[in-house]
Write a protein that holds these residues in place. Structure first.
Motif, PDB file in Angstrom:
ATOM      1  N   VAL A  86     -15.202  40.076  37.939  1.00 55.42           N
ATOM      2  CA  VAL A  86     -14.524  40.741  39.045  1.00 55.42           C
ATOM      3  C   VAL A  86     -14.765  40.011  40.369  1.00 55.42           C
ATOM      4  CG1 VAL A  86     -14.597  42.832  40.477  1.00 55.42           C
ATOM      5  CG2 VAL A  86     -14.434  43.024  38.000  1.00 55.42           C
ATOM      6  N   LEU A  87     -15.980  39.528  40.562  1.00 53.26           N
ATOM      7  CA  LEU A  87     -16.357  38.956  41.852  1.00 53.26           C
ATOM      8  C   LEU A  87     -15.991  37.482  42.013  1.00 53.26           C
ATOM      9  CD1 LEU A  87     -19.877  40.578  42.293  1.00 53.26           C
ATOM     10  CD2 LEU A  87     -17.694  41.330  43.242  1.00 53.26           C
ATOM     11  N   GLN A  88     -15.861  36.758  40.911  1.00 51.75           N
ATOM     12  CA  GLN A  88     -15.652  35.311  41.009  1.00 51.75           C
ATOM     13  C   GLN A  88     -14.423  34.921  41.836  1.00 51.75           C
ATOM     14  OE1 GLN A  88     -18.045  33.071  39.649  1.00 51.75           O
ATOM     15  NE2 GLN A  88     -16.965  31.838  41.181  1.00 51.75           N
ATOM     16  N   PRO A  89     -13.256  35.571  41.651  1.00 52.06           N
ATOM     17  CA  PRO A  89     -12.096  35.166  42.468  1.00 52.06           C
ATOM     18  C   PRO A  89     -12.341  35.334  43.969  1.00 52.06           C
ATOM     19  CG  PRO A  89     -11.389  36.474  40.583  1.00 52.06           C
ATOM     20  CD  PRO A  89     -12.883  36.581  40.632  1.00 52.06           C
ATOM     21  N   PRO A 206     -23.911  44.442  51.378  1.00 55.19           N
ATOM     22  CA  PRO A 206     -23.893  45.145  50.089  1.00 55.19           C
ATOM     23  C   PRO A 206     -22.489  45.262  49.522  1.00 55.19           C
ATOM     24  CG  PRO A 206     -24.064  46.715  51.889  1.00 55.19           C
ATOM     25  CD  PRO A 206     -24.129  45.347  52.513  1.00 55.19           C
ATOM     26  N   LEU A 207     -22.409  45.386  48.208  1.00 61.70           N
ATOM     27  CA  LEU A 207     -21.157  45.678  47.512  1.00 61.70           C
ATOM     28  C   LEU A 207     -21.275  47.067  46.920  1.00 61.70           C
ATOM     29  CD1 LEU A 207     -20.493  42.322  45.612  1.00 61.70           C
ATOM     30  CD2 LEU A 207     -19.495  43.096  47.774  1.00 61.70           C
ATOM     31  N   ARG A 208     -20.412  47.971  47.360  1.00 59.60           N
ATOM     32  CA  ARG A 208     -20.462  49.357  46.906  1.00 59.60           C
ATOM     33  C   ARG A 208     -19.227  49.695  46.082  1.00 59.60           C
ATOM     34  NH1 ARG A 208     -22.125  49.832  52.424  1.00 59.60           N
ATOM     35  NH2 ARG A 208     -24.366  50.324  52.569  1.00 59.60           N
ATOM     36  N   ASN A 209     -19.434  50.577  45.102  1.00 61.01           N
ATOM     37  CA  ASN A 209     -18.293  51.047  44.325  1.00 61.01           C
ATOM     38  C   ASN A 209     -17.631  52.226  45.045  1.00 61.01           C
ATOM     39  OD1 ASN A 209     -19.929  53.290  43.820  1.00 61.01           O
ATOM     40  ND2 ASN A 209     -20.500  52.595  41.764  1.00 61.01           N
ATOM     41  N   MET A 210     -16.618  52.811  44.429  1.00 61.03           N
ATOM     42  CA  MET A 210     -15.867  53.885  45.070  1.00 61.03           C
ATOM     43  C   MET A 210     -16.691  55.157  45.244  1.00 61.03           C
ATOM     44  SD  MET A 210     -13.043  52.560  45.927  1.00 61.03           S
ATOM     45  CE  MET A 210     -11.994  53.966  46.322  1.00 61.03           C
ATOM     46  N   GLN A 211     -17.794  55.257  44.524  1.00 64.14           N
ATOM     47  CA  GLN A 211     -18.685  56.412  44.674  1.00 64.14           C
ATOM     48  C   GLN A 211     -19.727  56.185  45.771  1.00 64.14           C
ATOM     49  OE1 GLN A 211     -17.970  55.093  41.391  1.00 64.14           O
ATOM     50  NE2 GLN A 211     -16.269  56.566  41.555  1.00 64.14           N
ATOM     51  N   TRP A 232     -21.600  32.895  62.926  1.00 66.07           N
ATOM     52  CA  TRP A 232     -21.760  33.801  61.781  1.00 66.07           C
ATOM     53  C   TRP A 232     -21.436  35.236  62.172  1.00 66.07           C
ATOM     54  CZ3 TRP A 232     -26.131  33.173  57.697  1.00 66.07           C
ATOM     55  CH2 TRP A 232     -25.866  32.034  56.932  1.00 66.07           C
ATOM     56  N   GLN A 233     -21.934  35.666  63.317  1.00 63.63           N
ATOM     57  CA  GLN A 233     -21.659  37.028  63.771  1.00 63.63           C
ATOM     58  C   GLN A 233     -20.162  37.217  64.040  1.00 63.63           C
ATOM     59  OE1 GLN A 233     -23.643  39.716  64.224  1.00 63.63           O
ATOM     60  NE2 GLN A 233     -25.434  38.687  63.413  1.00 63.63           N
ATOM     61  N   ARG A 234     -19.530  36.188  64.560  1.00 66.57           N
ATOM     62  CA  ARG A 234     -18.122  36.297  64.942  1.00 66.57           C
ATOM     63  C   ARG A 234     -17.175  36.182  63.756  1.00 66.57           C
ATOM     64  NH1 ARG A 234     -18.062  32.142  67.826  1.00 66.57           N
ATOM     65  NH2 ARG A 234     -16.928  30.759  66.396  1.00 66.57           N
ATOM     66  N   ASP A 235     -17.478  35.259  62.840  1.00 67.82           N
ATOM     67  CA  ASP A 235     -16.526  34.948  61.769  1.00 67.82           C
ATOM     68  C   ASP A 235     -17.032  35.285  60.366  1.00 67.82           C
ATOM     69  OD1 ASP A 235     -14.799  33.905  63.707  1.00 67.82           O
ATOM     70  OD2 ASP A 235     -15.739  31.932  63.585  1.00 67.82           O
ATOM     71  N   MET A 236     -18.253  34.863  60.067  1.00 67.17           N
ATOM     72  CA  MET A 236     -18.713  34.977  58.695  1.00 67.17           C
ATOM     73  C   MET A 236     -18.995  36.414  58.279  1.00 67.17           C
ATOM     74  SD  MET A 236     -18.857  32.809  56.312  1.00 67.17           S
ATOM     75  CE  MET A 236     -19.136  31.227  57.097  1.00 67.17           C
ATOM     76  N   LEU A 237     -19.632  37.192  59.160  1.00 66.79           N
ATOM     77  CA  LEU A 237     -19.915  38.580  58.813  1.00 66.79           C
ATOM     78  C   LEU A 237     -18.641  39.375  58.551  1.00 66.79           C
ATOM     79  CD1 LEU A 237     -21.847  40.906  58.345  1.00 66.79           C
ATOM     80  CD2 LEU A 237     -21.958  41.240  60.837  1.00 66.79           C
ATOM     81  N   PRO A 238     -17.624  39.300  59.423  1.00 67.30           N
ATOM     82  CA  PRO A 238     -16.369  40.002  59.112  1.00 67.30           C
ATOM     83  C   PRO A 238     -15.740  39.555  57.798  1.00 67.30           C
ATOM     84  CG  PRO A 238     -16.418  39.387  61.416  1.00 67.30           C
ATOM     85  CD  PRO A 238     -17.589  38.701  60.769  1.00 67.30           C
ATOM     86  N   SER A 239     -15.861  38.275  57.471  1.00 65.38           N
ATOM     87  CA  SER A 239     -15.291  37.778  56.207  1.00 65.38           C
ATOM     88  C   SER A 239     -15.996  38.405  55.009  1.00 65.38           C
ATOM     89  CB  SER A 239     -15.397  36.249  56.142  1.00 65.38           C
ATOM     90  OG  SER A 239     -14.579  35.641  57.104  1.00 65.38           O
ATOM     91  N   LEU A 240     -17.328  38.497  55.082  1.00 69.87           N
ATOM     92  CA  LEU A 240     -18.071  39.121  53.981  1.00 69.87           C
ATOM     93  C   LEU A 240     -17.765  40.608  53.882  1.00 69.87           C
ATOM     94  CD1 LEU A 240     -21.636  37.497  54.114  1.00 69.87           C
ATOM     95  CD2 LEU A 240     -19.748  36.971  52.572  1.00 69.87           C
ATOM     96  N   LEU A 241     -17.668  41.278  55.012  1.00 68.01           N
ATOM     97  CA  LEU A 241     -17.353  42.711  54.991  1.00 68.01           C
ATOM     98  C   LEU A 241     -15.952  42.952  54.435  1.00 68.01           C
ATOM     99  CD1 LEU A 241     -18.884  43.772  58.418  1.00 68.01           C
ATOM    100  CD2 LEU A 241     -19.806  44.241  56.132  1.00 68.01           C
ATOM    101  N   ASP A 242     -15.001  42.094  54.791  1.00 71.51           N
ATOM    102  CA  ASP A 242     -13.649  42.199  54.225  1.00 71.51           C
ATOM    103  C   ASP A 242     -13.675  41.996  52.721  1.00 71.51           C
ATOM    104  OD1 ASP A 242     -12.534  42.706  56.678  1.00 71.51           O
ATOM    105  OD2 ASP A 242     -11.859  40.647  57.020  1.00 71.51           O
ATOM    106  N   ALA A 243     -14.487  41.020  52.271  1.00 73.55           N
ATOM    107  CA  ALA A 243     -14.590  40.767  50.838  1.00 73.55           C
ATOM    108  C   ALA A 243     -15.189  41.979  50.106  1.00 73.55           C
ATOM    109  CB  ALA A 243     -15.454  39.527  50.584  1.00 73.55           C
ATOM    110  N   ALA A 244     -16.176  42.609  50.740  1.00 69.45           N
ATOM    111  CA  ALA A 244     -16.797  43.790  50.126  1.00 69.45           C
ATOM    112  C   ALA A 244     -15.793  44.919  49.996  1.00 69.45           C
ATOM    113  CB  ALA A 244     -18.001  44.236  50.961  1.00 69.45           C
ATOM    114  N   GLU A 246     -12.583  44.506  49.761  1.00 65.66           N
ATOM    115  CA  GLU A 246     -11.561  44.047  48.801  1.00 65.66           C
ATOM    116  C   GLU A 246     -11.959  44.352  47.363  1.00 65.66           C
ATOM    117  OE1 GLU A 246     -10.802  39.629  47.170  1.00 65.66           O
ATOM    118  OE2 GLU A 246     -10.281  39.879  49.287  1.00 65.66           O
ATOM    119  N   VAL A 247     -13.225  44.163  47.030  1.00 62.91           N
ATOM    120  CA  VAL A 247     -13.639  44.322  45.626  1.00 62.91           C
ATOM    121  C   VAL A 247     -14.092  45.750  45.319  1.00 62.91           C
ATOM    122  CG1 VAL A 247     -14.324  41.913  45.462  1.00 62.91           C
ATOM    123  CG2 VAL A 247     -16.038  43.634  46.077  1.00 62.91           C
ATOM    124  N   ARG A 248     -14.230  46.597  46.338  1.00 62.32           N
ATOM    125  CA  ARG A 248     -14.779  47.938  46.097  1.00 62.32           C
ATOM    126  C   ARG A 248     -14.002  48.728  45.037  1.00 62.32           C
ATOM    127  NH1 ARG A 248     -16.776  52.247  50.734  1.00 62.32           N
ATOM    128  NH2 ARG A 248     -17.688  53.743  49.268  1.00 62.32           N
TER     129      ARG A 248
END
Length: 251
Positions: A86-89, A206-211, A232-244, A246-248
């Motif tokens: 699930v996470l690889q893409p 963190p990566l959280r599920n729907m629960q 990192w604060q400006r660009d990388m953190l938002p990218s990781l949060l968006d990814a989290a 996306e996969v939730r």
């Protein structure tokens, strides 16, 4: 806990012997294996010989070491487990956008284990291979996953624990570490700079599920040449949060 009648002690002891091998001790004799696995020397010797006969260990007659056959376990997990697939893409997409490397990690006792990873235009950081185990207390992902525990569970994890110093920057004072985990709970992300390895900086979320349960963490790893705290604060953190986010729905 299972019923005593269902517990097969022989399997538990054999696995304990296999787990005795690590980067500190790549070759063990019966005495060392017994000490590490909590067995008598005679029992450790029998398990070593059996594992060698089954092809999971190699030996010169005195010392034993892991054979490539043990990779069947990790290979089967990575091929069949849902989480890495699930996470690889998502990791691949992140890596295609930056020159950094990205990993997905789960907590296993005192350590975190990399279950998926991706990197783009440069070599991935040394030691961050699939299946790599890293100390939870000194890594960004480990701290994120520890912060996801209830306070009672985290206190139980900390009880009587000494935090090993891995670099001059590793936080080993238990009060400071508990305060750091409290900060991660509030911020919902963690930056660890050169605490596990000098020259390596990491940011995790963190990566959280729907629960709402945290099931894993993802991080980005940078070297001094590419680490820029403000970027990192400006660009990388938002990218990781968006990814989290996306996969939730998939977790």
């Amino acid at each position: 806990m299972i019923a005593p009648a269902d517990y097969i002690a022989g399997i538990a002891k054999g696995l304990a012997v296999l787990e005795s091998f690590d980067t500190e001790r790549q070759r063990l004799n019966a005495t060392l294996a017994a000490q590490r696995a909590g067995l008598t020397r005679a029992a450790a010797r029998r398990h070593l010989l059996t594992l060698a006969d089954l092809g999971y260990l190699e030996t010169d007659g005195s010392y034993f070491w892991l054979s490539p056959k043990v990779l069947r376990f990790s290979g089967s997990y990575l091929a069949s487990a849902r989480l890495p697939r699930v996470l690889q893409p998502t990791l691949n997409r992140l890596a295609a956008q930056t020159p950094e490397s990205f990993s997905a990690v789960v907590l296993d006792g005192d350590e975190v284990v990399i279950v998926a990873r991706s990197g783009s235009h440069r070599m991935l950081a040394y030691g961050l291979h699939l299946g790599a185990r890293l100390p939870a207390h000194a890594t960004s992902t480990g701290r994120v996953l520890l912060a996801a525990k209830s306070r009672a569970d985290f206190n139980a994890w900390m009880k009587g624990r000494e935090l090993p110093r891995l670099t001059s920057r590793t936080v080993i004072d238990t009060r400071k570490f508990k305060a750091l985990i409290d900060q991660v709970r509030v911020a919902d992300y963690c930056v660890a700079s050169e605490e596990h390895e000098l020259g390596v900086h990491a940011l995790a979320v963190p990566l959280r599920n729907m629960q709402g349960h945290t099931v894993a963490a993802i991080n980005v790893v940078a070297t001094p040449q590419t680490f820029d705290p403000s970027q990192w604060q400006r660009d990388m953190l938002p990218s990781l949060l968006d990814a989290a986010r996306e996969v939730r729905p998939l977790l």
